[in-house]
Scaffold this motif. Structure first.
Motif, PDB file in Angstrom:
ATOM      1  N   ARG A 197     -10.642  -7.254  16.577  1.00  0.00           N
ATOM      2  CA  ARG A 197      -9.944  -6.838  17.295  1.00  0.00           C
ATOM      3  C   ARG A 197      -8.664  -6.837  16.815  1.00  0.00           C
ATOM      4  O   ARG A 197      -8.381  -8.310  17.732  1.00  0.00           O
ATOM      5  CB  ARG A 197      -9.603  -5.960  18.636  1.00  0.00           C
ATOM      6  N   LEU A 198      -7.797  -7.038  16.396  1.00  0.00           N
ATOM      7  CA  LEU A 198      -6.201  -7.451  16.152  1.00  0.00           C
ATOM      8  C   LEU A 198      -5.701  -6.986  17.221  1.00  0.00           C
ATOM      9  O   LEU A 198      -5.663  -6.172  18.119  1.00  0.00           O
ATOM     10  CB  LEU A 198      -6.079  -7.278  15.213  1.00  0.00           C
ATOM     11  N   GLU A 199      -4.733  -8.240  17.492  1.00  0.00           N
ATOM     12  CA  GLU A 199      -3.923  -8.530  18.617  1.00  0.00           C
ATOM     13  C   GLU A 199      -2.756  -7.160  19.016  1.00  0.00           C
ATOM     14  O   GLU A 199      -2.059  -6.857  17.846  1.00  0.00           O
ATOM     15  CB  GLU A 199      -2.749  -9.998  18.689  1.00  0.00           C
ATOM     16  N   GLU A 200      -2.401  -6.311  19.555  1.00  0.00           N
ATOM     17  CA  GLU A 200      -2.069  -4.992  20.003  1.00  0.00           C
ATOM     18  C   GLU A 200      -0.027  -5.732  19.578  1.00  0.00           C
ATOM     19  O   GLU A 200       0.432  -6.080  20.400  1.00  0.00           O
ATOM     20  CB  GLU A 200      -2.055  -4.576  21.158  1.00  0.00           C
ATOM     21  N   PHE A 201       0.790  -4.761  18.858  1.00  0.00           N
ATOM     22  CA  PHE A 201       1.834  -5.233  19.091  1.00  0.00           C
ATOM     23  C   PHE A 201       2.502  -3.794  19.127  1.00  0.00           C
ATOM     24  O   PHE A 201       4.258  -3.127  19.483  1.00  0.00           O
ATOM     25  CB  PHE A 201       2.077  -5.403  17.769  1.00  0.00           C
ATOM     26  N   TYR A 202       1.885  -2.427  19.576  1.00  0.00           N
ATOM     27  CA  TYR A 202       2.527  -1.489  20.081  1.00  0.00           C
ATOM     28  C   TYR A 202       1.835  -0.540  21.084  1.00  0.00           C
ATOM     29  O   TYR A 202       0.361  -0.617  20.861  1.00  0.00           O
ATOM     30  CB  TYR A 202       2.850  -0.486  19.018  1.00  0.00           C
ATOM     31  N   ASN A 203       2.168   0.125  22.163  1.00  0.00           N
ATOM     32  CA  ASN A 203       1.136   0.905  22.728  1.00  0.00           C
ATOM     33  C   ASN A 203       1.049   1.953  23.058  1.00  0.00           C
ATOM     34  O   ASN A 203       0.172   2.215  23.727  1.00  0.00           O
ATOM     35  CB  ASN A 203       1.814   0.403  24.114  1.00  0.00           C
ATOM     36  N   GLY A 204       1.789   2.693  21.856  1.00  0.00           N
ATOM     37  CA  GLY A 204       1.005   4.329  21.564  1.00  0.00           C
ATOM     38  C   GLY A 204       0.517   3.827  19.835  1.00  0.00           C
ATOM     39  O   GLY A 204      -0.231   2.632  19.582  1.00  0.00           O
ATOM     40  N   SER A 205       0.037   5.130  20.390  1.00  0.00           N
ATOM     41  CA  SER A 205      -1.728   5.802  19.236  1.00  0.00           C
ATOM     42  C   SER A 205      -0.790   5.822  17.562  1.00  0.00           C
ATOM     43  O   SER A 205       0.248   5.961  17.247  1.00  0.00           O
ATOM     44  CB  SER A 205      -1.958   7.489  19.476  1.00  0.00           C
ATOM     45  N   LEU A 206      -2.084   4.928  16.909  1.00  0.00           N
ATOM     46  CA  LEU A 206      -1.707   4.535  15.043  1.00  0.00           C
ATOM     47  C   LEU A 206      -2.895   6.023  14.669  1.00  0.00           C
ATOM     48  O   LEU A 206      -3.235   5.654  14.950  1.00  0.00           O
ATOM     49  CB  LEU A 206      -1.945   3.248  15.256  1.00  0.00           C
ATOM     50  N   PHE A 207      -1.980   6.332  14.010  1.00  0.00           N
ATOM     51  CA  PHE A 207      -2.990   8.229  13.015  1.00  0.00           C
ATOM     52  C   PHE A 207      -2.857   7.292  11.794  1.00  0.00           C
ATOM     53  O   PHE A 207      -4.147   7.936  11.332  1.00  0.00           O
ATOM     54  CB  PHE A 207      -1.611   9.250  12.875  1.00  0.00           C
ATOM     55  N   ASP A 208      -2.875   6.391  11.467  1.00  0.00           N
ATOM     56  CA  ASP A 208      -3.054   5.967   9.722  1.00  0.00           C
ATOM     57  C   ASP A 208      -2.893   4.526   9.845  1.00  0.00           C
ATOM     58  O   ASP A 208      -1.398   4.553   9.576  1.00  0.00           O
ATOM     59  CB  ASP A 208      -1.975   6.494   8.562  1.00  0.00           C
ATOM     60  N   LEU A 209      -3.051   3.954   8.510  1.00  0.00           N
ATOM     61  CA  LEU A 209      -2.978   2.457   7.512  1.00  0.00           C
ATOM     62  C   LEU A 209      -2.753   2.386   6.119  1.00  0.00           C
ATOM     63  O   LEU A 209      -4.036   3.477   5.832  1.00  0.00           O
ATOM     64  CB  LEU A 209      -4.131   1.621   8.363  1.00  0.00           C
ATOM     65  N   HIS A 210      -1.789   2.088   5.619  1.00  0.00           N
ATOM     66  CA  HIS A 210      -2.103   2.163   4.474  1.00  0.00           C
ATOM     67  C   HIS A 210      -1.658   0.949   3.165  1.00  0.00           C
ATOM     68  O   HIS A 210      -0.529  -0.081   4.210  1.00  0.00           O
ATOM     69  CB  HIS A 210      -1.437   2.562   3.461  1.00  0.00           C
ATOM     70  N   ARG A 211      -1.760  -0.047   1.989  1.00  0.00           N
ATOM     71  CA  ARG A 211      -1.847  -0.445   1.701  1.00  0.00           C
ATOM     72  C   ARG A 211      -1.095  -0.276   0.790  1.00  0.00           C
ATOM     73  O   ARG A 211      -0.952   0.456  -0.148  1.00  0.00           O
ATOM     74  CB  ARG A 211      -3.062  -1.021   0.981  1.00  0.00           C
ATOM     75  N   THR A 212       0.092  -1.326   0.361  1.00  0.00           N
ATOM     76  CA  THR A 212       1.450  -0.935  -0.369  1.00  0.00           C
ATOM     77  C   THR A 212       1.296  -1.539  -1.258  1.00  0.00           C
ATOM     78  O   THR A 212       0.145  -1.866  -1.587  1.00  0.00           O
ATOM     79  CB  THR A 212       2.776  -0.979   0.773  1.00  0.00           C
ATOM     80  N   PRO A 213       1.775  -0.315  -2.400  1.00  0.00           N
ATOM     81  CA  PRO A 213       2.162  -0.630  -4.006  1.00  0.00           C
ATOM     82  C   PRO A 213       2.184  -2.949  -4.410  1.00  0.00           C
ATOM     83  O   PRO A 213       1.184  -3.154  -4.347  1.00  0.00           O
ATOM     84  CB  PRO A 213       2.655   0.005  -4.676  1.00  0.00           C
ATOM     85  N   ASP A 214       2.933  -3.476  -3.101  1.00  0.00           N
ATOM     86  CA  ASP A 214       3.257  -4.391  -3.245  1.00  0.00           C
ATOM     87  C   ASP A 214       2.441  -5.462  -1.897  1.00  0.00           C
ATOM     88  O   ASP A 214       2.649  -6.391  -1.947  1.00  0.00           O
ATOM     89  CB  ASP A 214       5.123  -4.686  -3.033  1.00  0.00           C
ATOM     90  N   MET A 215       1.659  -4.898  -1.827  1.00  0.00           N
ATOM     91  CA  MET A 215      -0.079  -5.256  -1.221  1.00  0.00           C
ATOM     92  C   MET A 215       1.308  -5.543   0.609  1.00  0.00           C
ATOM     93  O   MET A 215       0.107  -6.206   1.067  1.00  0.00           O
ATOM     94  CB  MET A 215      -0.380  -6.671  -1.636  1.00  0.00           C
ATOM     95  N   SER A 216       1.945  -5.106   0.745  1.00  0.00           N
ATOM     96  CA  SER A 216       2.022  -4.999   2.429  1.00  0.00           C
ATOM     97  C   SER A 216       1.220  -4.189   3.400  1.00  0.00           C
ATOM     98  O   SER A 216       0.555  -3.343   2.149  1.00  0.00           O
ATOM     99  CB  SER A 216       3.517  -4.673   2.588  1.00  0.00           C
ATOM    100  N   LEU A 217       1.019  -3.677   4.476  1.00  0.00           N
ATOM    101  CA  LEU A 217       0.930  -2.781   5.178  1.00  0.00           C
ATOM    102  C   LEU A 217       1.345  -2.572   5.863  1.00  0.00           C
ATOM    103  O   LEU A 217       2.379  -2.682   6.210  1.00  0.00           O
ATOM    104  CB  LEU A 217      -0.702  -3.381   6.107  1.00  0.00           C
TER     105      LEU A 217
ATOM    106  N   SER B  28       3.609  -4.695   7.719  1.00  0.00           N
ATOM    107  CA  SER B  28       2.927  -5.967   8.201  1.00  0.00           C
ATOM    108  C   SER B  28       3.113  -7.256   6.599  1.00  0.00           C
ATOM    109  O   SER B  28       2.504  -6.278   5.236  1.00  0.00           O
ATOM    110  CB  SER B  28       1.902  -6.467   8.052  1.00  0.00           C
ATOM    111  N   GLU B  29       2.782  -8.145   6.197  1.00  0.00           N
ATOM    112  CA  GLU B  29       2.838  -9.336   5.396  1.00  0.00           C
ATOM    113  C   GLU B  29       1.957 -10.447   5.154  1.00  0.00           C
ATOM    114  O   GLU B  29       2.045 -10.534   4.002  1.00  0.00           O
ATOM    115  CB  GLU B  29       4.132  -9.537   4.406  1.00  0.00           C
ATOM    116  N   ASP B  30       1.030  -9.694   6.459  1.00  0.00           N
ATOM    117  CA  ASP B  30       0.319 -11.047   6.431  1.00  0.00           C
ATOM    118  C   ASP B  30      -1.247 -10.389   6.461  1.00  0.00           C
ATOM    119  O   ASP B  30      -1.738 -11.137   7.711  1.00  0.00           O
ATOM    120  CB  ASP B  30       0.446 -12.260   7.315  1.00  0.00           C
TER     121      ASP B  30
END
Length: 346
Positions: free
Chosen positions: A228-248, A260-262
């Motif tokens: 489990r990653l450290e929380e950075f936001y206290n609201g719900s997250l509904f999707d995650l995606h890897r961008t073409p330049d490899m960010s999240l 996120s770039e790391d």
């Protein structure tokens, strides 16, 4: 969403141990087949997948499954349940799964022409919200209230699993003590404490899962263990995606977007003018990123998610998800399929 679809549908309508799950669906009297209706492609649809250039599938309310060989003309498939379907995933043009409310799991082995019921648990009143298969045998289905099911035999049997590492840090000491003193109560308590799991995202050999209260976790062994990653936001997250330049990119309630770039170790918020809840993020082969959300929200980025321009729809209808097909966007919305030409300003 307090899961993706519970919250989304409310917005639409109002604006590790394992135990075996028995899927004796033939004995469940509540099972009723979905009605075949003439305008199913105009009803609430929740997910869409471009399986190949010649095959698209969408799912939605009342057990609706729609198939298309061109992204324009859609045909409803016969489905054995009327439960709202929330997600669909095909590993190839023949083998696919759909999940939804009543913890329902459906499977097709003939390209969606017929569907078999693998699980149906209406008495639990808990929805599954996403499903993913890495091949025809190994799959994961997740949902509200910490629902997590896994199969190693194509869905002939599903095992429910609970992971203490997915609980919040503040709860772990209490749960570990309970695990030693009363394993049965421990399982019930862990199930009640775990967050809603809204979406799976698979990035190579890593499986990510996002959910309520800023929940993000990742697994490098296809869900056997989790970090489990450290929380950075206290609201719900509904999707995650890897961008073409490899960010999240992570998206969620009230127009929140984080980048996120790391690989998720740190996140920067991307400010948007809109505050509508964002349901999905996806990209095309040209490097464009799209955010889809409630109130007709549709945003496009040409710089890897640093800035977004408006392509929002004037009708204000919630957009649940989308895929890119050539120079068109195929969107699933609260009023069915919508096709947008990317060469035109909409």
């Amino acid at each position: 969403m307090f899961n993706k679809l519970f919250v989304t549908c409310a917005c639409v309508l109002l604006s590790s141990t394992g135990c075996k799950v028995l899927a004796d669906v033939n004995s469940v009297e509540e099972v009723k087949a979905a009605y075949m209706v003439p305008m199913a492609d105009k009803s609430l649809l929740t997910d869409v997948q471009k399986v190949s250039n010649n095959f698209f599938v969408a799912v939605g309310e009342r057990g609706h499954v729609l198939l298309s060989n061109n992204g324009t003309d859609w045909q409803q498939a016969a489905v054995p349940v009327q439960s709202m379907l929330t997600a669909v995933y095909f590993v190839d043009e023949q083998n696919g799964w759909a999940v939804g409310h009543d913890a329902v799991i459906l499977n097709t082995r003939d390209g969606g022409n017929s569907w078999q019921l693998q699980q149906f648990l209406p008495e639990d009143d808990k929805p599954l919200l996403d499903v993913y298969f890495r091949d025809k045998q190994h799959g994961i289905a997740v949902g509200a209230y910490g629902l997590f099911y896994k199969t190693n035999d194509g869905g002939n049997s599903w095992q429910q699993e609970l992971f203490i590492e997915l609980a919040a840090e503040d709860d772990k000491e209490y749960l570990l003590d309970l695990q030693q003193s009363d394993p049965e109560i421990y399982r019930a308590e862990l199930s009640s404490i775990l967050p809603h799991f809204n979406r799976l995202f698979v990035d190579g050999n890593t499986v990510y899962m996002v959910g309520e209260a800023g929940f993000i976790a990742k697994s490098g062994d296809f869900g056997v263990s989790w970090q489990r990653l450290e929380e950075f936001y206290n609201g719900s997250l509904f999707d995650l995606h890897r961008t073409p330049d490899m960010s999240l990119l992570a998206v969620g309630l009230r127009g929140h977007v984080f980048r996120s770039e790391d690989n998720g170790q740190s996140w920067q918020q991307i400010e948007l003018a809109d505050s509508a809840t964002l349901n999905s993020v996806f990209s095309d082969a040209g490097g464009n990123i799209y955010l889809a959300g409630n109130s007709g929200t549709l945003l496009q980025s040409e710089d890897d998610g640093l800035n977004f321009t408006e392509r929002s729809q004037a009708d204000g209808k919630a957009i649940l998800n989308g895929v890119v097909h050539g120079n068109e966007l195929l969107l699933v919305t609260e009023v069915g399929i919508k096709v947008l030409n990317l060469d035109k300003s909409e």
